[in-house]
Design an enzyme around this catalytic site. Sequence first.
Site, PDB file in Angstrom:
ATOM      1  CB  SER A  54     -55.657  10.449  -5.607  1.00  0.00           C
ATOM      2  OG  SER A  54     -56.870  11.129  -5.720  1.00  0.00           O
ATOM      3  CB  CYS A  73     -54.429  21.511   0.815  1.00  0.00           C
ATOM      4  SG  CYS A  73     -54.491  20.060  -0.199  1.00  0.00           S
TER       5      CYS A  73
HETATM    6  N1  PLP Z   1     -51.155  13.355  -1.066  1.00  0.00           N
HETATM    7  C1  PLP Z   1     -50.609  14.217  -1.929  1.00  0.00           C
HETATM    8  C2  PLP Z   1     -49.116  14.229  -2.097  1.00  0.00           C
HETATM    9  C3  PLP Z   1     -51.407  15.105  -2.666  1.00  0.00           C
HETATM   10  O1  PLP Z   1     -50.847  15.962  -3.511  1.00  0.00           O
HETATM   11  C4  PLP Z   1     -52.808  15.067  -2.467  1.00  0.00           C
HETATM   12  C5  PLP Z   1     -53.682  16.023  -3.186  1.00  0.00           C
HETATM   13  O2  PLP Z   1     -53.277  17.068  -3.644  1.00  0.00           O
HETATM   14  C6  PLP Z   1     -53.341  14.121  -1.583  1.00  0.00           C
HETATM   15  C7  PLP Z   1     -52.483  13.288  -0.897  1.00  0.00           C
HETATM   16  C8  PLP Z   1     -54.822  14.021  -1.363  1.00  0.00           C
HETATM   17  O3  PLP Z   1     -55.445  13.429  -2.450  1.00  0.00           O
HETATM   18  P1  PLP Z   1     -57.030  13.599  -2.658  1.00  0.00           P
HETATM   19  O4  PLP Z   1     -57.231  14.967  -3.187  1.00  0.00           O
HETATM   20  O5  PLP Z   1     -57.412  12.556  -3.664  1.00  0.00           O
HETATM   21  O6  PLP Z   1     -57.655  13.372  -1.340  1.00  0.00           O
END
Ligand code: PLP
Length: 377
Positions: free
Chosen positions: A199, A325
């Site tokens: 990302s 999150c």
């Molecule tokens: N996977 C991990 C380990 C993350 O830390 C995050 C975001 O904090 C994501 C997936 C999700 O990414 P995005 O915010 O681009 O959807």
Amino acid sequence: MKIRYFDHAATTAVKEEVLKEMLPFFNIEYGNASSLYSIGRQSRKALDQARHRVAKAINCEAKEVYFTSCGSESDNLALKGVSYANKGKGKHIITTKIEHPAILQTCNTLEKQGFEVTYLNVDEEGLINVQELENSIKNNTILISIMFANNEIGTIQPIKEIGEIAKKHKIFFHTDAVQAIGNVRIDVNELNIDLLSMSAHKFYGPKGVGALYIRKGIEFERIQDGGHQEKNKRAGTENVAGIVGLGKAIEIAYQNFDKYNEKLTDLRDYYISQIEKKVTNAKLNGHRTNRLPGNANISFKGVDGQLLLLNLDERGICASSGSACSSGSDSPSHVLTSIGLPAEYAQGSLRVTIGDENTKEDIDYLVDSIVEILNNN
Ligand code: PLP
């Protein structure tokens, strides 16, 4: 008030050079990459260049890179895309208890659709046990999905050993590398990784754009109906400016890798040592050395983590009490619970994630602020 930003695992600021390359694609080179006229072809060329930049960074072929809207979409696409296409071979998936919700909730959905998921435990430092992984493989296992590095505690998993086990048993291996890209060198061939999520906003690129690497030859079913973009694996007009930004950001990240990595590791270790020297009852969460260079997650026994964050905010400091999150919720995160952290430590955890613009002076200010806040409460 000067803002001191220590939340680079949540997001990062877009670098100047990245923004500069993106800008023309908003209103000058704005053609649809599927259109045949010149400004459409320019957009197509820009997508190709970004694909090559990603491919160079992780040592895959450009045609194995598919652009998405974020890390969460890449995770959804990887798990569902492989599971749906390979359900004839088996319906068993292996993951861990400390994945990001983008993986855990996708697994939950797949379970409702008749797939079986094994959630591996982690030890006190957040590491999986590779023997436990191998023991949980069954005849019908089709996919292993294990994150490269954890977003809360920073622990880096033994990815090479996991890749070897997956290859030996002919099982596809996906890794959520959203936190690892730019912070760890990744060669998908050397590590036997079949699918990898990233990302852009975690490595000084824009928000709202991600990528998924899918090794060529893997049976894969698209999950979104629509046009034939991204070689029919991800429908939707490409976010050209965003993708250009992702490509430039990943290129810069690996060009400057050694210097960046050394700087962050030094600042991180300095921060940890200062806290351990000045605060009693502070406990480092995650693996001491096998962790992301900028991540320091420390628990302060008996402290209210949310209150600590608010007090830091008053001093211009941005940090996190868990993952972006899960912050905002009072209960300890699933990651801190999985490493067996006692409640009196889990409530007082502070995730500091250091980035490019931070200095030693910033760390001194952070440490002094924490000490002062803890002494006044
Ligand atoms: N996977 C991990 C380990 C993350 O830390 C995050 C975001 O904090 C994501 C997936 C999700 O990414 P995005 O915010 O681009 O959807």
